[in-house]
Design a protein around this motif. Sequence first.
Motif, PDB file in Angstrom:
ATOM      1  N   SER A 140       0.838  -1.197   0.000  1.00  0.00           N
ATOM      2  CA  SER A 140       0.000   0.000   0.000  1.00  0.00           C
ATOM      3  C   SER A 140       0.873   1.247   0.000  1.00  0.00           C
ATOM      4  CB  SER A 140      -0.923   0.014   1.220  1.00  0.00           C
ATOM      5  OG  SER A 140      -0.233   0.410   2.379  1.00  0.00           O
ATOM      6  N   GLY A 141       0.361   2.279  -0.627  1.00  0.00           N
ATOM      7  CA  GLY A 141       1.054   3.552  -0.623  1.00  0.00           C
ATOM      8  C   GLY A 141       1.194   4.109   0.780  1.00  0.00           C
ATOM      9  N   ALA A 142       0.195   3.841   1.633  1.00  0.00           N
ATOM     10  CA  ALA A 142       0.263   4.304   3.020  1.00  0.00           C
ATOM     11  C   ALA A 142       1.465   3.691   3.737  1.00  0.00           C
ATOM     12  CB  ALA A 142      -1.032   3.971   3.753  1.00  0.00           C
ATOM     13  N   ASP A 143       1.743   2.408   3.481  1.00  0.00           N
ATOM     14  CA  ASP A 143       2.912   1.756   4.085  1.00  0.00           C
ATOM     15  C   ASP A 143       4.209   2.382   3.576  1.00  0.00           C
ATOM     16  OD1 ASP A 143       1.330   0.061   5.603  1.00  0.00           O
ATOM     17  OD2 ASP A 143       1.457  -1.593   4.148  1.00  0.00           O
ATOM     18  N   VAL A 144       4.255   2.675   2.277  1.00  0.00           N
ATOM     19  CA  VAL A 144       5.439   3.320   1.707  1.00  0.00           C
ATOM     20  C   VAL A 144       5.629   4.689   2.349  1.00  0.00           C
ATOM     21  CG1 VAL A 144       6.482   4.253  -0.396  1.00  0.00           C
ATOM     22  CG2 VAL A 144       5.274   2.073  -0.483  1.00  0.00           C
ATOM     23  N   CYS A 145       4.540   5.430   2.489  1.00  0.00           N
ATOM     24  CA  CYS A 145       4.602   6.759   3.096  1.00  0.00           C
ATOM     25  C   CYS A 145       5.113   6.691   4.542  1.00  0.00           C
ATOM     26  CB  CYS A 145       3.220   7.404   3.039  1.00  0.00           C
ATOM     27  SG  CYS A 145       3.237   9.144   3.467  1.00  0.00           S
ATOM     28  N   ARG A 146       4.632   5.722   5.301  1.00  0.00           N
ATOM     29  CA  ARG A 146       5.104   5.557   6.684  1.00  0.00           C
ATOM     30  C   ARG A 146       6.607   5.263   6.723  1.00  0.00           C
ATOM     31  NH1 ARG A 146       0.526   2.332   6.883  1.00  0.00           N
ATOM     32  NH2 ARG A 146      -1.247   3.462   7.730  1.00  0.00           N
ATOM     33  N   ALA A 147       7.058   4.402   5.824  1.00  0.00           N
ATOM     34  CA  ALA A 147       8.482   4.057   5.777  1.00  0.00           C
ATOM     35  C   ALA A 147       9.324   5.269   5.383  1.00  0.00           C
ATOM     36  CB  ALA A 147       8.710   2.909   4.793  1.00  0.00           C
ATOM     37  N   ILE A 148       8.835   6.059   4.458  1.00  0.00           N
ATOM     38  CA  ILE A 148       9.547   7.271   4.040  1.00  0.00           C
ATOM     39  C   ILE A 148       9.653   8.239   5.214  1.00  0.00           C
ATOM     40  CG2 ILE A 148       9.388   9.336   2.590  1.00  0.00           C
ATOM     41  CD1 ILE A 148       8.012   7.514   0.488  1.00  0.00           C
ATOM     42  N   THR A 166      11.840  14.799   6.255  1.00  0.00           N
ATOM     43  CA  THR A 166      11.782  16.002   5.417  1.00  0.00           C
ATOM     44  C   THR A 166      11.108  15.742   4.084  1.00  0.00           C
ATOM     45  OG1 THR A 166      13.948  15.673   4.359  1.00  0.00           O
ATOM     46  CG2 THR A 166      13.908  16.882   6.466  1.00  0.00           C
ATOM     47  N   ILE A 167      10.941  14.477   3.708  1.00  0.00           N
ATOM     48  CA  ILE A 167      10.279  14.131   2.442  1.00  0.00           C
ATOM     49  C   ILE A 167       8.771  14.154   2.671  1.00  0.00           C
ATOM     50  CG2 ILE A 167       9.946  12.378   0.665  1.00  0.00           C
ATOM     51  CD1 ILE A 167      12.764  11.343   1.299  1.00  0.00           C
ATOM     52  N   ARG A 168       8.087  14.946   1.858  1.00  0.00           N
ATOM     53  CA  ARG A 168       6.629  15.038   1.970  1.00  0.00           C
ATOM     54  C   ARG A 168       5.976  14.016   1.056  1.00  0.00           C
ATOM     55  NH1 ARG A 168       6.143  21.257   0.693  1.00  0.00           N
ATOM     56  NH2 ARG A 168       8.034  20.788  -0.442  1.00  0.00           N
ATOM     57  N   CYS A 169       4.798  13.544   1.468  1.00  0.00           N
ATOM     58  CA  CYS A 169       4.047  12.566   0.680  1.00  0.00           C
ATOM     59  C   CYS A 169       2.654  13.094   0.369  1.00  0.00           C
ATOM     60  CB  CYS A 169       3.891  11.248   1.436  1.00  0.00           C
ATOM     61  SG  CYS A 169       5.418  10.338   1.645  1.00  0.00           S
ATOM     62  N   LEU A 170       2.198  12.795  -0.834  1.00  0.00           N
ATOM     63  CA  LEU A 170       0.828  13.063  -1.235  1.00  0.00           C
ATOM     64  C   LEU A 170       0.255  11.726  -1.681  1.00  0.00           C
ATOM     65  CD1 LEU A 170      -1.502  15.000  -1.942  1.00  0.00           C
ATOM     66  CD2 LEU A 170      -0.474  15.217  -4.208  1.00  0.00           C
ATOM     67  N   LEU A 171      -0.685  11.204  -0.916  1.00  0.00           N
ATOM     68  CA  LEU A 171      -1.250   9.877  -1.160  1.00  0.00           C
ATOM     69  C   LEU A 171      -2.543  10.011  -1.950  1.00  0.00           C
ATOM     70  CD1 LEU A 171      -0.842   6.862  -0.439  1.00  0.00           C
ATOM     71  CD2 LEU A 171      -2.220   7.280   1.588  1.00  0.00           C
ATOM     72  N   MET A 172      -2.615   9.336  -3.086  1.00  0.00           N
ATOM     73  CA  MET A 172      -3.818   9.357  -3.927  1.00  0.00           C
ATOM     74  C   MET A 172      -4.593   8.062  -3.738  1.00  0.00           C
ATOM     75  SD  MET A 172      -2.307  10.762  -7.550  1.00  0.00           S
ATOM     76  CE  MET A 172      -1.412   9.236  -7.866  1.00  0.00           C
ATOM     77  N   THR A 173      -5.910   8.190  -3.698  1.00  0.00           N
ATOM     78  CA  THR A 173      -6.757   7.008  -3.651  1.00  0.00           C
ATOM     79  C   THR A 173      -8.059   7.303  -4.371  1.00  0.00           C
ATOM     80  OG1 THR A 173      -7.816   5.364  -2.242  1.00  0.00           O
ATOM     81  CG2 THR A 173      -7.759   7.604  -1.398  1.00  0.00           C
ATOM     82  N   GLY A 174      -8.591   6.289  -4.993  1.00  0.00           N
ATOM     83  CA  GLY A 174      -9.894   6.396  -5.626  1.00  0.00           C
ATOM     84  C   GLY A 174     -10.980   5.852  -4.730  1.00  0.00           C
ATOM     85  N   ASP A 175     -10.599   5.439  -3.539  1.00  0.00           N
ATOM     86  CA  ASP A 175     -11.536   4.835  -2.590  1.00  0.00           C
ATOM     87  C   ASP A 175     -12.286   5.916  -1.832  1.00  0.00           C
ATOM     88  OD1 ASP A 175     -12.811   3.196  -0.679  1.00  0.00           O
ATOM     89  OD2 ASP A 175     -11.115   1.814  -0.699  1.00  0.00           O
ATOM     90  N   ALA A 176     -13.597   5.779  -1.745  1.00  0.00           N
ATOM     91  CA  ALA A 176     -14.425   6.742  -1.011  1.00  0.00           C
ATOM     92  C   ALA A 176     -14.772   6.244   0.388  1.00  0.00           C
ATOM     93  CB  ALA A 176     -15.697   7.039  -1.796  1.00  0.00           C
ATOM     94  N   ASN A 177     -14.284   5.072   0.753  1.00  0.00           N
ATOM     95  CA  ASN A 177     -14.562   4.488   2.053  1.00  0.00           C
ATOM     96  C   ASN A 177     -13.923   5.336   3.152  1.00  0.00           C
ATOM     97  OD1 ASN A 177     -14.481   2.944   4.414  1.00  0.00           O
ATOM     98  ND2 ASN A 177     -14.267   1.025   3.292  1.00  0.00           N
ATOM     99  N   GLU A 178     -14.706   5.776   4.130  1.00  0.00           N
ATOM    100  CA  GLU A 178     -14.207   6.617   5.216  1.00  0.00           C
ATOM    101  C   GLU A 178     -13.053   5.967   5.966  1.00  0.00           C
ATOM    102  OE1 GLU A 178     -14.698   9.727   6.679  1.00  0.00           O
ATOM    103  OE2 GLU A 178     -15.690  10.122   4.780  1.00  0.00           O
TER     104      GLU A 178
END
Length: 105
Positions: free
Chosen positions: A76-84, A90-102
């Motif tokens: 998952s991108g969220a896991d990659v973002c956490r590892a980063i 100092t590295i910023r992340c912008l996570l994209m998702t097409g999921d509308a689930n809260e």
Amino acid sequence: MAMMAEPEIHPPPPLAGRGVYLLDDHEVVRRGLRHLLESDGLSIAGESGSARRAFRRIPALRPELVILDDDLPDGSGADVCRAIAAADPTIRCLLMTGDANEAVL
């Protein structure tokens, strides 16, 4: 008493240095983002379509921003973002998702 004009302050572009890293498993999405960002004067530090490859490349490249898809074939991108964030906050992340689930959001 004459009033002096405030000097104009022009901050540098927010991503003018190390560039942007693109992580999405769809090449057409990466290509579109690359075109959009480069046409706005931003540099692309690198890109990949898998979490595994991103885990290896991002710390070495140290981009200023990573734009990543949350739904990847090997993680998952969220896991990659956490590892980063753990490796270099100092590295910023912008996570994209097409999921509308809260719960996902």
